[in-house]
Each structure stands twice: as C-alpha cells, then as structure tokens.
Design a protein around this motif. Structure first.
Motif, mmCIF file in Angstrom:
data_model
loop_
_atom_site.group_PDB
_atom_site.id
_atom_site.type_symbol
_atom_site.label_atom_id
_atom_site.label_comp_id
_atom_site.label_asym_id
_atom_site.label_seq_id
_atom_site.Cartn_x
_atom_site.Cartn_y
_atom_site.Cartn_z
ATOM 1 N N TRP A 58 0.801 -1.222 0.000
ATOM 2 C CA TRP A 58 0.000 0.000 0.000
ATOM 3 C C TRP A 58 0.835 1.274 0.000
ATOM 4 C CZ3 TRP A 58 1.895 1.868 4.407
ATOM 5 C CH2 TRP A 58 2.206 0.965 5.436
ATOM 6 N N HIS B 21 4.468 13.949 -1.554
ATOM 7 C CA HIS B 21 3.098 13.471 -1.391
ATOM 8 C C HIS B 21 2.683 13.472 0.070
ATOM 9 C CE1 HIS B 21 4.285 12.238 -5.314
ATOM 10 N NE2 HIS B 21 5.142 11.366 -4.817
ATOM 11 N N THR B 22 1.420 13.619 0.284
ATOM 12 C CA THR B 22 0.904 13.623 1.647
ATOM 13 C C THR B 22 -0.329 12.744 1.706
ATOM 14 O OG1 THR B 22 1.462 15.955 1.535
ATOM 15 C CG2 THR B 22 0.457 15.191 3.549
ATOM 16 N N PHE B 23 -0.310 11.780 2.601
ATOM 17 C CA PHE B 23 -1.466 10.889 2.738
ATOM 18 C C PHE B 23 -1.902 10.809 4.198
ATOM 19 C CE2 PHE B 23 1.247 9.110 -0.672
ATOM 20 C CZ PHE B 23 0.395 9.301 -1.754
ATOM 21 N N PRO B 24 -2.575 11.803 4.686
ATOM 22 C CA PRO B 24 -3.014 11.715 6.074
ATOM 23 C C PRO B 24 -4.315 10.932 6.196
ATOM 24 C CG PRO B 24 -3.522 13.860 5.193
ATOM 25 C CD PRO B 24 -2.946 13.071 4.070
ATOM 26 N N TYR B 25 -4.481 10.267 7.300
ATOM 27 C CA TYR B 25 -5.720 9.545 7.594
ATOM 28 C C TYR B 25 -6.230 10.073 8.925
ATOM 29 C CZ TYR B 25 -4.161 6.042 4.194
ATOM 30 O OH TYR B 25 -3.730 5.400 3.056
ATOM 31 N N LEU B 26 -7.461 10.554 8.934
ATOM 32 C CA LEU B 26 -8.054 11.024 10.179
ATOM 33 C C LEU B 26 -9.271 10.166 10.467
ATOM 34 C CD1 LEU B 26 -6.431 13.590 9.210
ATOM 35 C CD2 LEU B 26 -8.207 14.927 10.236
ATOM 36 N N GLU B 27 -9.295 9.535 11.611
ATOM 37 C CA GLU B 27 -10.440 8.706 11.955
ATOM 38 C C GLU B 27 -10.925 9.119 13.335
ATOM 39 O OE1 GLU B 27 -8.823 4.921 9.352
ATOM 40 O OE2 GLU B 27 -9.456 4.581 11.404
ATOM 41 N N VAL B 28 -12.096 9.706 13.374
ATOM 42 C CA VAL B 28 -12.576 10.291 14.618
ATOM 43 C C VAL B 28 -13.870 9.623 15.041
ATOM 44 C CG1 VAL B 28 -13.231 12.427 15.756
ATOM 45 C CG2 VAL B 28 -11.534 12.467 13.943
ATOM 46 N N GLU C 181 -7.758 0.364 -1.063
ATOM 47 C CA GLU C 181 -7.460 1.630 -0.397
ATOM 48 C C GLU C 181 -8.535 2.686 -0.672
ATOM 49 O OE1 GLU C 181 -5.042 1.859 1.674
ATOM 50 O OE2 GLU C 181 -4.871 4.006 1.998
ATOM 51 N N ARG D 274 -11.715 1.959 1.410
ATOM 52 C CA ARG D 274 -11.370 1.534 2.748
ATOM 53 C C ARG D 274 -12.478 1.792 3.764
ATOM 54 N NH1 ARG D 274 -5.983 1.821 5.610
ATOM 55 N NH2 ARG D 274 -6.506 2.502 7.702
ATOM 56 N N TYR D 275 -13.207 2.867 3.583
ATOM 57 C CA TYR D 275 -14.158 3.270 4.610
ATOM 58 C C TYR D 275 -15.608 2.981 4.240
ATOM 59 C CZ TYR D 275 -10.188 5.679 6.674
ATOM 60 O OH TYR D 275 -8.983 5.956 7.233
ATOM 61 N N ARG E 207 -7.923 13.626 -3.299
ATOM 62 C CA ARG E 207 -6.545 13.506 -3.739
ATOM 63 C C ARG E 207 -6.273 14.511 -4.835
ATOM 64 N NH1 ARG E 207 -2.972 8.237 -5.280
ATOM 65 N NH2 ARG E 207 -3.124 7.914 -3.081
ATOM 66 N N ASN F 30 -14.097 9.877 9.020
ATOM 67 C CA ASN F 30 -12.742 9.606 8.561
ATOM 68 C C ASN F 30 -12.421 10.567 7.427
ATOM 69 O OD1 ASN F 30 -12.454 7.408 10.259
ATOM 70 N ND2 ASN F 30 -13.382 6.032 8.774
ATOM 71 N N ALA F 31 -11.250 11.121 7.466
ATOM 72 C CA ALA F 31 -10.879 12.047 6.389
ATOM 73 C C ALA F 31 -9.485 11.717 5.901
ATOM 74 C CB ALA F 31 -10.942 13.478 6.897
ATOM 75 N N ARG F 32 -9.334 11.747 4.605
ATOM 76 C CA ARG F 32 -8.014 11.519 4.014
ATOM 77 C C ARG F 32 -7.748 12.568 2.942
ATOM 78 N NH1 ARG F 32 -7.821 5.682 1.737
ATOM 79 N NH2 ARG F 32 -9.927 6.222 1.146
ATOM 80 N N GLN G 57 -5.352 14.056 0.540
ATOM 81 C CA GLN G 57 -4.042 13.614 0.070
ATOM 82 C C GLN G 57 -3.486 14.480 -1.054
ATOM 83 O OE1 GLN G 57 -4.861 9.539 -1.065
ATOM 84 N NE2 GLN G 57 -4.930 8.932 1.084
#
Lengths: 482, 449
Positions: free
Chosen positions: A71, A404-411, B50, B53-54, B332, B360-362, B364
């Motif tokens: 991934w 590149h930026t791949f943040p994941y926020l899970e709240v 991916e 995913r949610y 993205r 959930n937030a992504r 990118q």
C-alpha cells in the motif's frame, strides 16, 4: 541567474554519499537463507533460553503466511529472502574490558564516522552502546548507570540476564503478527539495545547507540526495547550510517517503547544509511516498525527523526496513547535525493481521556526522489477531549521529484479536536533573491532556507545530535549547500 | 462472496446481450466488451481496496434485485404522483425514471437553437457523431463500479451545447426511483459543452417507494475551451437506498466547472469525482456538504488531476454528523510534472454532534511539479465553545445557538449554490433537517407518508 540556479541544483542533487567505505574485519556468518534450522542456529549461537526460540519460531511460522505490504507509495523491487545472511558477528568475540582490546580497525571505522567513542563518552557525557553488525561491541558508562539501577545493555545480554523483563515486554507493543517486517524481525533479530529505567529515576545522560551495517549481504535486524517505569525519564539517541554497497541491503528493525505512569521517553533518530548512487543503484531498504505505548497516565513519548539516507524508507514511528492525559509527539525531517524513496510518517492512536498528540513533518525532495508523508490519527470512542494537531510541509527542489501527503483522520468521539494542515512549496525565488541581494551566495541561501525550514524539528533534537543533523542535511544536498 | 457476485451482475448483461447493444452495436459493443473484461477482474470494490477503505458495499450488492431494463414497465403518468415543489424556481425540469429518460419530458432531443437535451439512448441515433466522440471517453479501468455502469447502462440524460451557445435556462434533472420490489438501477448521463458554451444544471435524486434501491449512476462531463458549467447535486433519497455516483469531468483550457453536492438523505452514499484538468487555465471548484443522521453512511471521494499548467482547483467538503452516522472523505490532488503554477486547495471539516457519530478524512496530495501552491487541511471537532458562550451571553438559548453555529458552518458550502432561489430553498431544507423537523421536500414526504 536561472542558469546559475540550475547549475547549483544539479550539484546539489548530484552529490554522492560520503560515508561509503568497507571495514575489513573478519566476520562470522551463517549460511544464506531462511528456514527453521537457521532460526534455531541463530538462537543457539546467541545462547538464548527456550522461550526466545519459541518466540522466534512462532513469528517465523506466521511470517510465512504473510505477504509483502504494497500500500505504500513505493516501488520496491522483489526481495529474495533466501538470498540473505541473517546473522553476522565480528569473529573475535571477547568481552572487552578496555578500548585497547577492541579491534583497531573497528575503532577506525567509528572515527571515520565521527564517533569518538571514548571522547564522546567522556566529554559529552554520553553512554554509547555501539552495535556493529548485530553484536554489541562496547558498552560504556554501564557502571554509572548501574548505580541508579538503570539497565542499559544489548538485547542478547538482556535475554540472558533479565529474562523476566524481556518476557513480559518483548512483543507487547509490536506483536510478531503486526506486519510483515515485524514478523521477519521477530524471527531473526540479531541484537539491539535494551533499556530499563526503574521507578522515579531520571536517566542522567543521553543514551545512545550507533547501528552500522557492514558485512556484505547481511541484513541488519535489530530489536530495541525501552521500558520507562513510573515517574522516570529517558532520552535515547539512535544514529545510523552504512558503508557503500552495490546490492540493496535489507534492514528491518523493531523498536518498542513502554512508558508507565508519569514516565517520559524521548527517542531521537538520525538515519543516514547509504541511499544508493546517483543512478539509484544499491542502497539500504529501511523497513522499520517503531511503536511506543503510553501505558500509564500522564506519560509521554516523543519521536524525533531526521531521515536522510536509505534507498527506500518505510517507517512509521507511532504512539498508542492509552493512559489518561498521555502525550504523543512526532517530529520528522525526511530528505530524499537522487532515486531515493521514502514513505514515512506516524500513527497516533488515542485511547485514554485528555490525550494529546502533535505531528510536525517536514519533507524535502530533490533529484528524482519521491517523498511521502503517511500518517494516521485515530480517536477512539473512549478518548474524551482528545486533541491532535498535525502539520506536514513539503519542499520540492527541482521538478523531477515528487512530494506526497497521505493523512488519515479517523474520529469516533465528538469531543475530540483534530486538525491537519499541509503545504507544498519550493524554495522561493524571492527568498533567494533577498539573500543574494544581501551578498549571500545562492548556495548559502539554499542552506539557510532548508535549515530554517527544518528548524522546528531540529530544535527537538538533543544538542549533540542537532549539530550533526544540521550537517547531515547539508551534506545530503551537497555540492553547494552549507 | 465477492467472487459469486461477479456472475450475478455480468449475467444480467450476458443474458440480455441483444438488449444492451441492439440499436447501435458498433458504438456500444466495444464499450460493453471492455467493461465486461474489466468488471470480471475488478469486481465489486471491497473495503480492502485503499479507495474503498471506509465503505463496505458488499452487503448492498449481495441482495436480490430486479433489474430495470425496459423503460415502459410502469404504466402511470409520473406527473400525477410527483411534482417537485421547490417554489419560484425559474428552471425547466426533466425526469428520469429508474435510469431511463422519461418519455413525457418537455425536451425531446434537438432544440431550435442547436442544443440537445434529451435521452442518451435516443441521441445515439439522432446525434451519433457527437455521442461517439464523447461517450465513455472518461472511462478508466480502475473502478469496478464504473465498469459495472459501463456494462449495464441503457439510458440517461444527454446534454449538448454547441460552440458559443448557452443553455437558455437552468435545467433541473430529477432522477426518480420507483418500484414495487427491490431494484437495481443504472444510469449514464453525458454532458458536452463545446467552446464558449455554458450551462447550469441541478440534479436531484428522489426515491418514491420505500423498497431497497441500489443505484449506480455515472455522469461524464466534457467542458471544452472556455466552457462553463454550474452543477448542483441534491441527494435526498430514502434511508434504505444505496446510491453510487461517479462524476467524471474533463476540462480543456480556461474552462470552468463548479459543482456543489448536498447529501441530505441516503442510507449509503458513495460519490466519486474524477476530474482531469487537461488544458491551461482550467478552473474546478468542487464543494460538498453532507448531513447524515440515523445510521447513514456517506463517503465522498474526489480525485483531481492537474495535467496542464496554470490550473486552479478547490475542494471544500463539510460534514455535520448526528446519531450513529458515519462519513468519510477522500480527496486527492495529483499534480503532474508538467503542471507548473498549479494552485490546488483542499479542505474537509466535520462537526460531530453525537458521541456515536464517526468520521474519517483523508486529504491527500501527490505532487510532481515544484512550482505549485498546494495546501490541504482537515478538521474534526464540535461547535466552538467561545462562540457558544458569546451567543448564550446574549440571551440565545443553547439549542438555538447550536443551530445558528451549525448552520453557519454549513453556509460556507451553501453559499456556492449558483441560483439564488435554489440556494434559499436548500438552506431552508438544511435548517429543517438540522432541527429534525422535516427531512425532504413536501411532495416526496407526502408520497412516502
């Protein structure tokens, strides 16, 4: 001006690795390949108790069922795990009592690296546990530490002398089932550092280890375990350099941190392994699992990393914030040049109440490299009033690289406040112009701007390291910078 | 489970092959063939992917549905049971029913001014060159749901606005779902704006029956040089429905596409936006607002590709989550090496009103050019305490203050709705929705009881 800048950029992005050399020491190795016999052999060579062998075998059996993760934003050439020697130790294996007994060539290596083992120990008050190809060569200041009840030794020694602690904590933060490389490491790990800070003790000095990969075709699989008991404090430094090799070398380490009530662990890394040459040939594959758990209330774990080396970096130092009011921090500068690839970031898992985390990540890409930030902030239902702030900045040098930026926020908790910010930019022409105008050459200006950009993170490093890290950033962008 | 699903859906095509290609085989056969191959390998996306995913779509797909393959199965005048009552809207409306263009619509093909508003199916005969030039040209073989759409679509809306023309009126497309048994509906819309053309389109989704619907809609939008499209999507279906939309947009130089998507209702909603900025100076704005309550699941995924230099894009997605609802956002921004001087922004903010809500937030970024300005941000939190205090200290009740602040939070998105009356109406709907008074437009409410 433009032409001059191009020229500088070419120099900057075209520089080669400075630390490439091979130390000629006789090395004792075992046959290539990976199977249960090899694992039994490693365990036997290290004179390990039965429970360790079981741990290794369980991990190995699990690893066989897993497949490489795909991934990440990385292009990883297929790795032949049967073509790797999983254990290498310097052949002369006496227990040294003084530095004179240590192989002079080995000492020379350290000197070239700029680690005056003895000097540094005396002058800077740093206890150095130097690991060279998997076996702990020299442990200094052990006695001083022992007085305070601090255990700081190699992992093998800890397994032999403190099996209870090892049994209790090893694999408790990073279980062997965690991921592909953690399973591999659990099966074959050679050595590493072990540290235990007893209740109420503030470690009087920065603990430090230099890892160095040396023997050809040997992977380095260290395992570090740091336990900070109630009300204790420790700052641990890790620095790495590896000599130049054509083949890619695999490095799959596991670091586990455990902070109990009111304890604080500060873990700093400067990683400068061989990144491969200008054409992307060779270099280290750095697949590391680092994770800390704030197990007790009011505990704190802080990761600081300066990543300038390795052909491929796959690394996510993480914090599990389980205790109430615990704090996790992650500060990172990742620099990639030539054909380097980095996919690095952090995970902050908020479980306890009032937990806080902070992420500051600075990526710098140059040459034809790709640099990714990948981070997860997860707020579980139980994490009342959790707070997170993340900032990820990327800087691009030249137009052949990627950031590149791949943040994941899970709240999952409404009382949480989670914020993420990111920017991508290049070194401004106006900034360089401003410096030029004041008589600062373009190359100095670039150095100035890069260091200013990374300052927020470098400030988190202990002093001795900050100086080195700053130099490293300059060397990695060598040619003109600095 | 997933393996068994592929034949279920490919079977619909294979058993009715003649139906799917009968009129225009030379146009449709290659499309179907490609889609069949791709869907057979890709299948229904699982949350192991991916991108998905949610969201877990398998339970929705793993049910028995009727497939609606011929338009006139329903023998009723839709006007009698449905009328959109957004008042004082100066819009012309057209309907689709279960994915088919409604035969009694006021627009039936070529208009006197050279524009085309009508059925896509019909346009394959009436405007064959144009359809052939654009149909399925935004297709990429990376999403099983899009492949499935390409395999099974039979009709939808087709809009063509020729060079230097504009659609003289805002067009409202109302997609109706109506059935006695659980239904699977597929729809394909195609919107082509030639050079300097302009159009305003409002798309509303409604479910008129309370059976289980699974709708898989795909819209292709082509904006040629200097073309401008304003698109508003209102998703307001019932909570048993699963709605999947894929909006693929290709923009040539200096074109503008501004979209706003409002999701008020819908059991499970997945919106995919794939936007490609292929010409210099193209501008894309994609805004979204989702207000899930109960146990809804809303998942927005926006992928913007900056291929050409000097383009701008802006994504703003906001969510207000109540009860046990669940929302996800994936954005993205991809900036190609050639796309220098790109400005791309992306923001996703969420308000969590209940302890069981999850988000959930992504956001990118994937950037290969060095002279760009790209920022992204994401937040999740609750109504600001200080703002609450400010309002409370002025004698406003806690509940009212909460409404005010939540509404203000939503306003940042709703203010981008292009038509004043529509905006007003939407804001009213949002207001009612936040007060839990009324979830949908009057008539739909009445029909549903």
């Amino acid at each position: 001006m433009a032409a001059e800048q191009d020229e500088i950029l070419r120099e900057v992005t075209g520089s080669e690795y400075k630390y490439g050399f091979v130390t000629d020491i006789e090395i004792e190795t075992i046959p290539k390949g990976l199977n249960e016999d090899i694992i039994r052999m490693i365990s036997a060579k290290k004179e390990e108790p039965e429970f360790m062998l079981e741990f290794r075998l369980k991990a190995f059996r699990h690893w066989q069922k897993m497949s490489m993760p795909n991934w990440a934003h990385l292009r990883i050439p297929p790795i032949d795990y049967q073509d790797i020697i999983y254990y290498a130790a310097p052949r002369k294996k006496p227990r040294y009592n003084s530095l004179d007994e240590v192989d002079p060539e080995l000492l020379e290596t350290f000197n070239k690296l700029g680690i005056p083992l003895e000097e540094q120990a005396h002058l800077a008050g740093v206890a150095v546990d130097a690991v060279m190809d998997s076996i702990s060569v020299k442990t200094t200041f052990k006695e001083t530490l022992a007085e305070k009840g601090i255990i700081f030794c190699s992992m093998s020694e800890a397994i032999r002398e403190h099996p209870d602690l090892v049994k209790k904590y090893l694999g408790s933060v990073v279980p062997y089932t965690d991921n592909y490389f953690a399973a591999l490491n659990s099966a074959v790990f050679s050595d590493g550092s072990f540290c235990y800070i007893p209740k109420g003790v503030r470690c009087p000095m920065e603990l430090s280890t230099y890892f160095r990969i040396n023997a050809a075709n040997t992977g380095q699989f260290e395992r570090t375990l740091i336990i900070a008991d109630d009300d204790s404090y420790v700052s641990y430094l890790e620095g790495c350099t590896a000599p130049m090799r054509d083949e890619n070398q695999l490095h799959a380490a596991v670091v586990e941190l455990i902070a109990l009530n009111n304890a604080e662990i500060k873990y700093s890394t400067v990683q400068n392994w061989y990144p491969g040459d200008k054409n992307g040939k060779g270099g280290i594959y750095n697949f590391v699992t680092k994770r800390g758990i704030c197990k007790g209330n009011n505990s704190k774990i802080s990761w600081t990393q300066v990543e300038t080396g390795s052909a491929i970096t796959w690394k996510y130092p993480s914090c599990i914030l389980r205790g109430d009011n615990s704090v996790g921090e992650f500060y990172s500068v990742a620099l990639t040049n030539n054909y380097q690839q980095a996919d690095t970031g952090t995970k902050m898992i908020h479980i306890g109440k009032n937990t806080r985390s902070r992420i500051v990540s600075k990526g710098i890409s140059a040459g034809k490299s790709n640099n990714s930030y990948r981070g997860l902030v997860k707020i579980l239902k139980t994490a009342e009033n959790a707070r997170n702030f993340s900032q990820c900045d990327s800087l691009l040098i030249g137009n052949n690289c990627g950031a590149h930026t791949f943040p994941y926020l899970e709240v999952e908790n409404p009382s949480a406040i989670v914020e993420h910010e990111a920017t991508t930019s290049k070194i401004g022409e106006d900034q360089i112009f401003y410096c030029n105008q004041r008589g600062i050459s373009t190359e100095d200006a670039v150095a100035l701007i890069i260091n200013g950009y990374a300052k927020e993170v470098l400030n988190q490093l202990p002093m001795e390291f900050a100086v080195e890290a700053q130099k490293l950033l300059q060397i990695s962008l060598e040619g003109s910078v600095g | 489970m997933e393996d068994n699903l592929i034949p279920t859906y490919t079977g619909v095509y294979l058993n009715n092959k003649a139906l799917f290609t009968e009129d225009v085989p030379q146009l449709l056969e290659p499309i179907r063939q490609q889609a069949l191959e791709d869907f057979s390998t890709l299948g229904i996306p699982t949350n192991k992917l991916e991108r998905y995913r949610y969201i877990d779509l398998l339970p929705s797909f793993n049910k028995k549905y009727d497939f609606y393959l011929k338009p006139n199965l329903l023998n009723l005048k839709i006007e009698d049971i449905f009328q959109c009552d957004v008042p004082q809207l100066d819009m012309k409306e057209v309907l689709t029913i279960n994915g088919f263009y409604y035969q009694n619509n006021i627009f039936k093909g070529w208009q006197p001014d050279g524009t085309y508003v009508g059925s896509l199916r019909q346009a394959m005969h009436e405007a064959p060159e144009i359809v052939a030039k654009y149909l399925n040209k935004t297709y990429t073989a990376n999403d099983g749901l899009l492949s499935l759409n390409s395999l099974l679509f039979l009709d939808g809306l087709f809009i063509y606005v020729p060079k230097n023309k504009s659609l003289a009126f805002p067009l409202q497309l109302i997609n109706l779902l109506i059935a006695n048994n659980d239904l699977f509906a597929t729809q394909r819309n195609l919107i082509v704006l030639e050079e300097n053309a302009a159009a305003t389109l409002v798309v509303c989704d409604h479910a008129l029956s309370s059976v289980q619907f699974l709708s898989n809609t795909s819209t292709e939008i082509f904006a040629e040089q200097n073309a401008s499209l304003k698109l508003t999507m209102l998703q307001n279906v019932n909570n048993k429905a699963t709605a999947i939309t894929t909006t693929n947009i290709h923009q040539a130089s200096n074109s503008q596409v501004h979209s706003v998507v409002l999701t008020l209702h819908g059991g499970m909603v997945r919106n995919n936006f794939n936007i490609k900025l292929t010409g210099e100076g193209a501008d894309n704005q994609t805004h979204g607002l989702y207000l899930p309550d109960a146990s809804q699941h809303i998942d927005n995924s926006v992928f913007i590709e900056h291929i050409a230099p000097h383009c701008t894009s802006n994504q703003l997605f906001k969510g207000i989550l109540d009860d046990t609802s669940y929302a996800a956002f994936t954005g993205r921004i991809y900036v190609d090496r050639e796309a220098q001087k790109t400005s791309a922004y992306q923001k996703c903010s969420n308000l969590l009103l209940s302890p069981q809500a999850k988000v959930n937030a992504r956001p990118q970024l994937e950037i290969y050019a060095d002279d760009v300005k790209c920022t992204h941000g994401a937040t999740a939190g609750q109504v600001n305490d200080e703002a609450m205090f400010y309002l409370r200290s002025r004698g406003i009740s806690a509940q009212e203050a909460q409404f005010l602040l939540t509404f203000a939070f939503a306003y940042e998105v709703t203010q981008n709705i292009p038509l004043g009356d529509l905006r007003f109406r939407m804001e009213e709907l949002i207001n009612k929705r936040l007060r839990k008074e009324l979830g949908r437009c009057h008539n739909c409410m009445i029909t549903l009881g």
